[in-house]
Design a protein around this motif. Sequence first.
Motif, PDB file in Angstrom:
ATOM      1  N   HIS A 191       0.938  -1.171  -0.065  1.00  0.00           N
ATOM      2  CA  HIS A 191       0.045  -0.020   0.188  1.00  0.00           C
ATOM      3  C   HIS A 191       0.847   1.419  -0.060  1.00  0.00           C
ATOM      4  CE1 HIS A 191      -3.631  -2.598   0.609  1.00  0.00           C
ATOM      5  NE2 HIS A 191      -2.970  -3.066   1.795  1.00  0.00           N
ATOM      6  N   ALA A 192       2.129   1.203   0.011  1.00  0.00           N
ATOM      7  CA  ALA A 192       2.987   2.215  -0.121  1.00  0.00           C
ATOM      8  C   ALA A 192       2.713   3.299  -1.233  1.00  0.00           C
ATOM      9  CB  ALA A 192       4.456   1.874  -0.020  1.00  0.00           C
ATOM     10  N   PRO A 193       2.830   4.516  -1.016  1.00  0.00           N
ATOM     11  CA  PRO A 193       2.499   5.330  -2.049  1.00  0.00           C
ATOM     12  C   PRO A 193       3.793   5.416  -3.137  1.00  0.00           C
ATOM     13  CG  PRO A 193       3.050   6.691  -0.096  1.00  0.00           C
ATOM     14  CD  PRO A 193       3.078   5.204   0.261  1.00  0.00           C
ATOM     15  N   ALA A 194       3.818   6.204  -4.281  1.00  0.00           N
ATOM     16  CA  ALA A 194       4.477   5.962  -5.100  1.00  0.00           C
ATOM     17  C   ALA A 194       5.864   6.596  -4.841  1.00  0.00           C
ATOM     18  CB  ALA A 194       4.025   6.887  -6.422  1.00  0.00           C
ATOM     19  N   LYS A 195       5.907   7.654  -3.869  1.00  0.00           N
ATOM     20  CA  LYS A 195       7.263   8.103  -3.469  1.00  0.00           C
ATOM     21  C   LYS A 195       8.138   7.035  -2.897  1.00  0.00           C
ATOM     22  CE  LYS A 195       5.762  10.042   1.002  1.00  0.00           C
ATOM     23  NZ  LYS A 195       5.745  11.267   1.837  1.00  0.00           N
ATOM     24  N   VAL A 196       7.460   6.177  -1.952  1.00  0.00           N
ATOM     25  CA  VAL A 196       8.027   4.920  -1.267  1.00  0.00           C
ATOM     26  C   VAL A 196       8.345   4.009  -2.227  1.00  0.00           C
ATOM     27  CG1 VAL A 196       8.060   3.464   0.448  1.00  0.00           C
ATOM     28  CG2 VAL A 196       7.078   5.716   0.979  1.00  0.00           C
ATOM     29  N   ARG A 197       7.633   3.661  -3.061  1.00  0.00           N
ATOM     30  CA  ARG A 197       7.697   2.531  -4.006  1.00  0.00           C
ATOM     31  C   ARG A 197       8.885   2.896  -4.952  1.00  0.00           C
ATOM     32  NH1 ARG A 197       2.173   2.894  -5.110  1.00  0.00           N
ATOM     33  NH2 ARG A 197       2.774   3.179  -7.097  1.00  0.00           N
ATOM     34  N   THR A 198       8.911   4.086  -5.329  1.00  0.00           N
ATOM     35  CA  THR A 198       9.993   4.475  -6.405  1.00  0.00           C
ATOM     36  C   THR A 198      11.520   4.569  -5.806  1.00  0.00           C
ATOM     37  OG1 THR A 198       9.462   6.581  -6.141  1.00  0.00           O
ATOM     38  CG2 THR A 198       8.562   5.311  -8.018  1.00  0.00           C
ATOM     39  N   PHE A 199      11.443   5.119  -4.456  1.00  0.00           N
ATOM     40  CA  PHE A 199      12.623   4.975  -3.632  1.00  0.00           C
ATOM     41  C   PHE A 199      13.327   3.633  -3.353  1.00  0.00           C
ATOM     42  CE2 PHE A 199      15.360   5.434   0.006  1.00  0.00           C
ATOM     43  CZ  PHE A 199      16.258   6.308  -0.488  1.00  0.00           C
ATOM     44  N   VAL A 200      12.352   2.845  -2.801  1.00  0.00           N
ATOM     45  CA  VAL A 200      12.754   1.597  -2.500  1.00  0.00           C
ATOM     46  C   VAL A 200      13.451   0.632  -3.694  1.00  0.00           C
ATOM     47  CG1 VAL A 200      11.761  -0.680  -1.750  1.00  0.00           C
ATOM     48  CG2 VAL A 200      11.206   1.414  -0.312  1.00  0.00           C
ATOM     49  N   ASP A 201      12.612   0.677  -4.737  1.00  0.00           N
ATOM     50  CA  ASP A 201      13.322   0.226  -6.020  1.00  0.00           C
ATOM     51  C   ASP A 201      14.526   0.771  -6.072  1.00  0.00           C
ATOM     52  OD1 ASP A 201      10.832  -1.012  -6.175  1.00  0.00           O
ATOM     53  OD2 ASP A 201      10.063   0.228  -7.922  1.00  0.00           O
ATOM     54  N   LEU A 202      14.899   1.791  -6.078  1.00  0.00           N
ATOM     55  CA  LEU A 202      16.067   2.490  -6.435  1.00  0.00           C
ATOM     56  C   LEU A 202      17.191   2.104  -5.533  1.00  0.00           C
ATOM     57  CD1 LEU A 202      18.220   4.207  -8.170  1.00  0.00           C
ATOM     58  CD2 LEU A 202      17.186   6.258  -6.700  1.00  0.00           C
ATOM     59  N   ALA A 203      16.683   2.215  -4.173  1.00  0.00           N
ATOM     60  CA  ALA A 203      17.589   1.852  -3.066  1.00  0.00           C
ATOM     61  C   ALA A 203      18.099   0.254  -3.200  1.00  0.00           C
ATOM     62  CB  ALA A 203      17.008   2.229  -1.752  1.00  0.00           C
ATOM     63  N   VAL A 204      16.942  -0.493  -3.157  1.00  0.00           N
ATOM     64  CA  VAL A 204      17.356  -1.802  -3.339  1.00  0.00           C
ATOM     65  C   VAL A 204      18.433  -2.254  -4.368  1.00  0.00           C
ATOM     66  CG1 VAL A 204      16.300  -4.087  -3.534  1.00  0.00           C
ATOM     67  CG2 VAL A 204      15.231  -2.585  -2.138  1.00  0.00           C
TER      68      VAL A 204
END
Length: 296
Positions: free
Chosen positions: A273-286
């Motif tokens: 349920h994470a918003p786009a700002k979290v999903r996109t950052f997590v994808d990059l950070a991982v």
Amino acid sequence: MDRWQAMRIVAKVAETASFAEAARLLHMSPPAVTRAVAALEETIGARLFVRTTRSVKLTEAGSRYVEDCRRILADIAEAEAAAAGSYATPSGTLAVTASVLFGRLHVLPIVTDYLDAYPTMAARTLFVDRQVNIVEEGIDVAVRIGHLPDSGFAAARVGAVRRVVCGTPAYFARHGVPQTPEDLRDHRIALSTGAWPSPEWRFARDQRVTIHPALTSNTNEACIAAALAGWGVTRALSYQVGPALSDGRLQVVLADYEEPPLPIHVLYPEGRHAPAKVRTFVDLAVARLRATRLLN
């Protein structure tokens, strides 16, 4: 009253443990809230709350029902937000936390690259050597070193770090290389109280050595600097001394006695349920952290 509104009311009563407070937050009258809960209980054929003059508590059936209500309401909210576009495009301020040195070395470059990719975004970093309460301190993403408790948060493992004992080759040439943890008693130790608050260093096979440091500091950087100067021996996480190990300025000893590596995770509360700002950052950070050589 429709079922969706009734679920909202039940969830709010459960959250506040008060019919009156739920009514206030929902901008309804207390009798309307009471009638809505009673009607829902009659419809589903189960009592959801135990009411007394002093308290409102969920029944066992009520606890299960409220948990399902929250999930359903979250799904509805996500669908509405996605339709409106707020979950499709990163927006707002992203809050990220990590330990001080790891944050500066590995997380900050990811944050700045993320801001370059999404110019309308802003970011707030909290780099501290303590366990941050993600929910209470308004954190969107945390990078954690160590084994995670069962929090229910979403987590992606990105690597691991070792706990290493190290000094300069010149120091060991003068004072000898310790062959067992007990040999550390014969060496000058720089101890960081921030990283190792206990004077007892633990090693594999449940070996423990009480350290009597000649130098104690509250920062890892000071102890590492002392070791780099050839003054003595310190213990650090492998990422903290990675460049110095790679170019030979520091040398690891007692590698055969090291405890298992500590995992590194990217942690975030909302999961799917994470918003786009979290999903996109997590994808990059991982992706970036998994590709970092010092963490593998």
